[in-house]
Design a protein around this motif. Structure first.
Motif, PDB file in Angstrom:
ATOM      1  N   UNK A  16     -64.822 121.020  41.022  1.00 16.08           N
ATOM      2  CA  UNK A  16     -66.015 120.939  40.139  1.00 16.08           C
ATOM      3  C   UNK A  16     -65.465 120.415  38.869  1.00 16.08           C
ATOM      4  N   UNK A  17     -64.212 120.514  38.289  1.00 18.36           N
ATOM      5  CA  UNK A  17     -63.888 119.619  37.072  1.00 18.36           C
ATOM      6  C   UNK A  17     -63.582 118.427  37.142  1.00 18.36           C
ATOM      7  N   UNK A  76     -66.351 110.621  27.998  1.00 21.75           N
ATOM      8  CA  UNK A  76     -65.052 110.682  28.662  1.00 21.75           C
ATOM      9  C   UNK A  76     -64.186 112.090  28.450  1.00 21.75           C
ATOM     10  N   UNK A  77     -63.993 112.532  29.689  1.00 18.77           N
ATOM     11  CA  UNK A  77     -63.406 113.811  29.827  1.00 18.77           C
ATOM     12  C   UNK A  77     -62.031 113.806  30.681  1.00 18.77           C
ATOM     13  N   UNK A  78     -61.268 114.606  30.269  1.00 22.85           N
ATOM     14  CA  UNK A  78     -60.099 115.036  31.190  1.00 22.85           C
ATOM     15  C   UNK A  78     -59.978 116.676  30.958  1.00 22.85           C
ATOM     16  N   UNK A  79     -60.072 117.106  32.279  1.00 26.03           N
ATOM     17  CA  UNK A  79     -59.828 118.630  32.092  1.00 26.03           C
ATOM     18  C   UNK A  79     -58.389 118.780  32.808  1.00 26.03           C
ATOM     19  N   UNK A 108     -61.458 117.940  20.930  1.00 23.73           N
ATOM     20  CA  UNK A 108     -60.681 118.670  22.039  1.00 23.73           C
ATOM     21  C   UNK A 108     -60.871 120.186  21.994  1.00 23.73           C
ATOM     22  N   UNK A 109     -61.090 120.893  23.214  1.00 22.76           N
ATOM     23  CA  UNK A 109     -60.952 122.175  22.990  1.00 22.76           C
ATOM     24  C   UNK A 109     -60.130 122.875  23.957  1.00 22.76           C
ATOM     25  N   UNK A 110     -59.654 124.084  23.638  1.00 23.75           N
ATOM     26  CA  UNK A 110     -58.879 124.721  25.103  1.00 23.75           C
ATOM     27  C   UNK A 110     -60.052 126.058  25.230  1.00 23.75           C
ATOM     28  N   UNK A 111     -60.022 126.138  26.514  1.00 20.99           N
ATOM     29  CA  UNK A 111     -60.695 127.450  26.917  1.00 20.99           C
ATOM     30  C   UNK A 111     -60.069 127.992  28.234  1.00 20.99           C
ATOM     31  N   UNK A 112     -60.574 128.997  28.214  1.00 19.21           N
ATOM     32  CA  UNK A 112     -60.065 130.274  29.524  1.00 19.21           C
ATOM     33  C   UNK A 112     -61.475 130.251  30.264  1.00 19.21           C
ATOM     34  N   UNK A 113     -61.216 129.803  31.574  1.00 20.42           N
ATOM     35  CA  UNK A 113     -62.372 130.066  32.355  1.00 20.42           C
ATOM     36  C   UNK A 113     -62.179 131.189  33.270  1.00 20.42           C
ATOM     37  N   UNK A 114     -63.104 131.927  33.676  1.00 22.86           N
ATOM     38  CA  UNK A 114     -63.139 132.955  34.644  1.00 22.86           C
ATOM     39  C   UNK A 114     -64.362 132.810  35.682  1.00 22.86           C
TER      40      UNK A 114
END
Length: 144
Positions: A28-29, A76-79, A105-111
């Protein structure tokens, strides 16, 4: 597109259910980072529900048009997916618990929740993000 397309299915021995659920998340990412829609399609159910950065989507088509097309094809993204833990609940369900530079730039928690579909492939059913920090110019995400 960013180079050679990544395959939806991996060569080699079959993945365990736990590995296959994690692979659905990676696909997905990676679909965003590589602007490769086949990876997105292989990783999500048709009725996927997402709530990412307060943008809710009901279904694959809405996710693709409201989020994926705007981010994957315009930014342009890098996950980096780390600290992933997968709980396989049943044989077919799993759960997972500088401003001027023009960068954000962001930090996230995915559920995420996943299901195994008829084709014996694990796909994401829901994704919800909790963004915990950001740095840079968040306005570059406007409209994405």
């Amino acid at each position: 597109m960013h180079g050679t397309p990544l395959p939806s299915k991996l060569a080699g021995p079959p993945l365990s259910d736990r590995e296959a659920v994690a692979d659905a998340c990676f696909r997905a990412f990676a679909s965003i980072d590589h602007a490769e829609e086949s990876l997105l399609k292989s990783s999500c159910t048709a009725d996927i529900y997402t709530d990412i950065a307060s943008k809710v989507c009901n279904g694959y088509d809405e996710l693709k048009t409201k989020v994926w097309e705007n981010v994957a094809t315009k930014l342009d993204t890098v996950h980096y997916l780390t600290n992933m833990r997968v709980s396989v609940d049943t044989p077919t369900t799993a759960r997972g618990y500088d401003p001027e530079s023009g960068k954000f730039t962001t930090g996230a928690i995915y559920n995420c929740d996943a299901v195994k579909e008829d084709d014996d492939v694990w796909k994401l059913k829901t994704m919800k993000s909790s963004h915990v920090w950001g740095e840079g110019d968040p306005s570059i995400m406007a409209g994405h």
